[in-house]
Design a protein around this motif. Structure first.
Motif, PDB file in Angstrom:
ATOM      1  N   SER A 182       0.835  -1.220   0.000  1.00  0.00           N
ATOM      2  CA  SER A 182       0.000   0.000   0.000  1.00  0.00           C
ATOM      3  C   SER A 182       0.861   1.259   0.000  1.00  0.00           C
ATOM      4  CB  SER A 182      -0.933   0.003   1.208  1.00  0.00           C
ATOM      5  OG  SER A 182      -0.189  -0.031   2.420  1.00  0.00           O
ATOM      6  N   TYR A 183       2.056   1.180   0.622  1.00  0.00           N
ATOM      7  CA  TYR A 183       2.942   2.346   0.630  1.00  0.00           C
ATOM      8  C   TYR A 183       3.399   2.692  -0.785  1.00  0.00           C
ATOM      9  CZ  TYR A 183       3.260   1.590   5.682  1.00  0.00           C
ATOM     10  OH  TYR A 183       2.971   1.429   7.015  1.00  0.00           O
ATOM     11  N   TYR A 184       3.752   1.669  -1.546  1.00  0.00           N
ATOM     12  CA  TYR A 184       4.217   1.903  -2.917  1.00  0.00           C
ATOM     13  C   TYR A 184       3.076   2.351  -3.820  1.00  0.00           C
ATOM     14  CZ  TYR A 184       8.372  -0.542  -1.275  1.00  0.00           C
ATOM     15  OH  TYR A 184       9.492  -0.921  -0.566  1.00  0.00           O
ATOM     16  N   GLU A 185       1.881   1.832  -3.581  1.00  0.00           N
ATOM     17  CA  GLU A 185       0.722   2.257  -4.382  1.00  0.00           C
ATOM     18  C   GLU A 185       0.408   3.726  -4.141  1.00  0.00           C
ATOM     19  OE1 GLU A 185      -2.260  -0.455  -3.153  1.00  0.00           O
ATOM     20  OE2 GLU A 185      -1.384  -2.187  -4.223  1.00  0.00           O
ATOM     21  N   ALA A 186       0.511   4.146  -2.884  1.00  0.00           N
ATOM     22  CA  ALA A 186       0.293   5.563  -2.571  1.00  0.00           C
ATOM     23  C   ALA A 186       1.385   6.425  -3.199  1.00  0.00           C
ATOM     24  CB  ALA A 186       0.261   5.772  -1.060  1.00  0.00           C
ATOM     25  N   ALA A 187       2.627   5.921  -3.196  1.00  0.00           N
ATOM     26  CA  ALA A 187       3.725   6.676  -3.801  1.00  0.00           C
ATOM     27  C   ALA A 187       3.548   6.776  -5.304  1.00  0.00           C
ATOM     28  CB  ALA A 187       5.055   6.000  -3.469  1.00  0.00           C
TER      29      ALA A 187
END
Length: 293
Positions: A182-187
């Motif tokens: 989810s962190y990479y998707e938000a980034a």
């Protein structure tokens, strides 16, 4: 089952581990500490000599040489080994069939250190070694890797980096797979580049894993022995004479167990000091996913 019975069952199940730790770690450490203040050849009576063994070791040129060599070796191995393992883990984390690659990189770890040393001793042979033969094919005159005072420790360090790559890579890979996508998707939504995602997501959340690898690397590098013993016997001219090699040579070569255990206690103190420093400094750079430090 009441709380009292649960407690005793808990003691029962952890008893084998506690007994093993007491018999094979704590008691030998205590015995070695006491022996470091004594004069003993392994057979006769022990004679208390106070700090004489420690003083003699710090006046011993061989001990100082071993200490300097071990520090130099650690400086070569630790940063390069951690960086190489992290790069390989980052690469494997995005490819298919990562299990096959993990086995490939981990195979040297489960191989005997003596076997690894013998194989690399022939690979690095200055006259008939495969590495120099490959260099000769492209017009390079290969050096004497294990008989040159300036190259022997970097050569052994290179072997150690390759040998330990699999362990650190697997640990880093486990840490990478534990980071939520989810962190990479938000980034990605924010338009972050790959470098930005590494600096602001991957590296901070991987810092606990990096911290663990760093501690184990420091401990392992200061305990180097097998490679130097098998490949060079501490030579040439004690250029690869390490601290553990000095402990072994003093104890079993000169049967001076007092000075040998004094050197071992100095090594223990050095490793403990660096470990405590790492724990102290870790509060500033180790970040956990829940926000704790």
């Amino acid at each position: 089952m009441n709380d009292s019975k649960r407690k005793w069952w808990g003691y029962f199940f952890i008893a084998p581990q506690l007994i093993g730790m007491l018999a094979f770690s704590i008691l030998p450490l205590g015995f070695a500490f006491g022996l470091s203040f004594m004069k003993w050849d392994g057979f006769g009576e022990r004679e208390f000599v106070g700090f004489a063994n420690y003083i003699s070791q710090f006046k011993d040129d061989n001990f100082i040489t071993a200490l300097v060599n071990t520090a130099y070796y650690s400086v070569l191995v630790i940063p390069v080994g951690i960086a190489a393992a992290l790069l390989v883990a980052l690469a494997l984390n995005k490819v298919k069939g990562k299990t096959v690659y993990r086995v490939f990189f981990f195979m040297p770890v489960v191989t005997s250190s003596v076997s690894i040393g013998v194989i690399w001793m022939w690979l690095l042979n200055g006259d008939i070694g495969l590495i120099n033969q490959l260099l000769a094919m492209i017009g390079i005159d290969g050096p004497s890797w294990l008989t040159d005072r300036n190259l022997v420790l970097p050569s052994i360090a290179g072997l150690s980096i390759w040998w330990g790559l699999g362990t650190n890579m697997v640990i880093f890979l486990a840490g990478l797979q534990g980071i939520s996508r989810s962190y990479y998707e938000a980034a990605d939504i924010d338009g972050a580049s790959s470098i930005q995602k590494f600096l602001h997501i991957t590296f901070p959340l991987l810092s606990p894993t990096t911290f663990f690898v760093a501690i184990m690397s420091v401990i392992g590098s200061f305990q180097v022995f097998d490679q130097a013993y098998v490949m060079t016997q501490g030579g040439p001219g004690k250029a690869s004479y390490t601290l553990v090699y000095h402990i072994y040579e003093t104890a079993f070569g000169r049967t001076a167990f007092g000075p040998s255990t004094a050197s071992a206690m100095v090594l223990f103190a050095i490793i403990l000091m660096f470990t405590l420093i790492q724990f102290s400094v870790s509060r500033k750079w180790v970040h956990y996913e829940d926000g704790g430090r």
